[in-house]
Design a protein around this motif. Sequence first.
Motif, short mmCIF file in Angstrom:
data_model
loop_
_atom_site.label_atom_id
_atom_site.label_comp_id
_atom_site.label_asym_id
_atom_site.label_seq_id
_atom_site.Cartn_x
_atom_site.Cartn_y
_atom_site.Cartn_z
N CYS A 94 4.40 -19.78 20.39
CA CYS A 94 4.83 -20.98 21.12
C CYS A 94 5.98 -20.71 22.08
O CYS A 94 6.38 -21.60 22.83
CB CYS A 94 5.26 -22.06 20.13
SG CYS A 94 3.96 -22.57 18.99
N GLN A 95 6.54 -19.51 22.05
CA GLN A 95 7.68 -19.21 22.90
C GLN A 95 7.22 -19.06 24.35
O GLN A 95 6.28 -18.32 24.65
CB GLN A 95 8.40 -17.95 22.44
CG GLN A 95 9.70 -17.71 23.17
CD GLN A 95 10.51 -16.57 22.58
OE1 GLN A 95 9.96 -15.59 22.08
NE2 GLN A 95 11.83 -16.70 22.65
N LEU A 101 11.93 -21.91 23.13
CA LEU A 101 11.21 -22.10 21.89
C LEU A 101 11.55 -23.47 21.31
O LEU A 101 11.95 -23.62 20.16
CB LEU A 101 11.54 -20.97 20.90
CG LEU A 101 10.64 -20.81 19.67
CD1 LEU A 101 9.17 -20.74 20.05
CD2 LEU A 101 11.04 -19.59 18.89
N HIS A 130 17.07 -24.23 18.72
CA HIS A 130 17.04 -22.81 19.07
C HIS A 130 17.98 -22.00 18.17
O HIS A 130 17.67 -20.87 17.80
CB HIS A 130 17.42 -22.62 20.54
CG HIS A 130 16.31 -22.95 21.46
ND1 HIS A 130 16.01 -24.24 21.82
CD2 HIS A 130 15.41 -22.16 22.08
CE1 HIS A 130 14.97 -24.24 22.63
NE2 HIS A 130 14.58 -22.98 22.81
N ALA A 152 12.27 -11.91 20.47
CA ALA A 152 12.25 -13.36 20.65
C ALA A 152 13.67 -13.91 20.67
O ALA A 152 14.00 -14.79 21.48
CB ALA A 152 11.44 -14.02 19.53
#
Length: 186
Positions: A94-95, A101, A130, A152
């Motif tokens: 989903c990032q 995110l 986040h 990430a």
Amino acid sequence: MPQPISYEAIRLQGPTGRLADNIIKNWLIGLNETNPAILDIFRDRDVKPYRDLLPWSGEFAGKYITGAYYIWQITHNQELYEYILRFIDQFLACQAEDGYLGCFSKNCRLTGAFSQAPETTGATWDSWGHYHAMYGLMKWYEVTGNDAYWQAVLKIAGLFLNTFYNGKPTLVSTGWSEMNLAVLHT
């Protein structure tokens, strides 16, 4: 000088051990299936009509992986370990390319605005979400060494640097400083 906790030395037994097992079995494993919105809010953040989100809606996935980390550390439950790693993979899918995110639409990312009202800032805890994602990912990186988790976190940090520094709006401008400034400590 105090020594850090050695999780390897902890082995839960009796009522506490049963409680940990029940938390794993009845909540941690299967959470994504019983509460699909925990990840769907990230997947459909730019889909109209926008979800009716709360200020803190984006925090739960990160808190979940953090909580699962600590329970796993004291139980070493293999099923939990495998489940959480699959969950994290879905979460990282989903990032956004820029590192975002969160659960708010592209024009509202880290502005404090809800997707339905991009002109009104200072209402969301987007940075707080986040923070929890970064913290949980860092904890699982320590255990697994999976570089994707660390990358990430670095992407999120880069997004914050690109969004809030060098003459740009400040993190304080997003509102709810008591939550949104937590990301500074990760």
